[in-house]
Design an enzyme around this catalytic site. Sequence first.
Site: not given
Length: 368
Positions: A208-210, A243, A282
């Site tokens: 996940m990074h969005r 992030r 994502d």
Amino acid sequence: MKITLIAGARPNFMKIAPIIEAIEKAQMAGKDINYRLVHTGQHYDKNMSDNFFEDLNIPTPNVNLGVGGGTQAEQTAGIMIEFEKELIQNPTDLVIVVGDVTSTMACSIVAKKLKTKVAHIEAGIRSWDLTMPEEINRMVTDVLADYYFTTTETANQNLKRFGAKEEQIFFVGNVMIDTLLANIDRFRKPSIFSSLLLKEKEYIMLTMHRPANVDKSDKLKKTMNEIVNNVQGLPIIFPIHPRTAKIFYDLEIKANNLHIVEPMGYLEFNYMVKNSKAVITDSGGITEETTVMGIPCITLRDNTERPETCTMGTNELVGTGPDAIRPALEKLFFGTWKQGKEIPMWDGNSSDRIINIIINNLNYANTI
């Protein structure tokens, strides 16, 4: 013919590697084609950059612009300033950009202002979600590009709808799948596979990074809890994006089956994907890889620029709401997840098609 290849961030490297191989193959066949590899430095973490060059046998870039991090505007400005200097010092016949990262858009703008032709690989894909920086990058790049190399017929239609001419568009398939198929026998078991006593098809991969998933701490915590509590105790392997890490570690999320690891190299990460029960992500690119490898993929997004991974592949969009995770995992464990099928032109030969078109169709072309 002189070509400048742009690589800026991790997704680019997987798409540039087979292009370089195809160019070198053409050179060995006596074709008049040369390339200069420009790394913008958009990804500056070693695990997010250097390891990919090593894993995929990408040669050392001719130059690293060293732009580094910053806001979207800071990165865009930094790349444009440095690439302008580079292109003035090293003029070329064609700038090739790939994908949809900041470097893709920024280098396209610079090239066009310097009256240099631009080819966009993976052109025409759309999520139609302008809250995503990548969508803006795609749209701007496609407005400026002279030549479009596409992954699907849907992408072709998207380009035509916004004014691209038939003779500019070349349906070649997916270069990222070229890399996947070329390296699938080289996938490398990471040390955590043994140290965590993992078993094939008995663990979940998570990425996940969005912003929609990770920028709000309460939502990220609820998402993680939903995943942890609904995988029937299976280990969850979570290579954490820088992030995401900035927020995640403050939440003190802990579970016996949750294993946070550093970002992996290409060969190790895809070994883990290939042997997993399923992937929760994502990412757009991972949905393509899981489709080709036949791995169930749960995508935490409300839209996708790669609809073929849903209509023909193993991917399902469940949205960004944490409450959608449990029903998707119940479907997975009930054994009713859909089977994917072959996607046209995703056959490992896309890069050869691109270079053959550039040599035979684009060489010495002055206008469109």
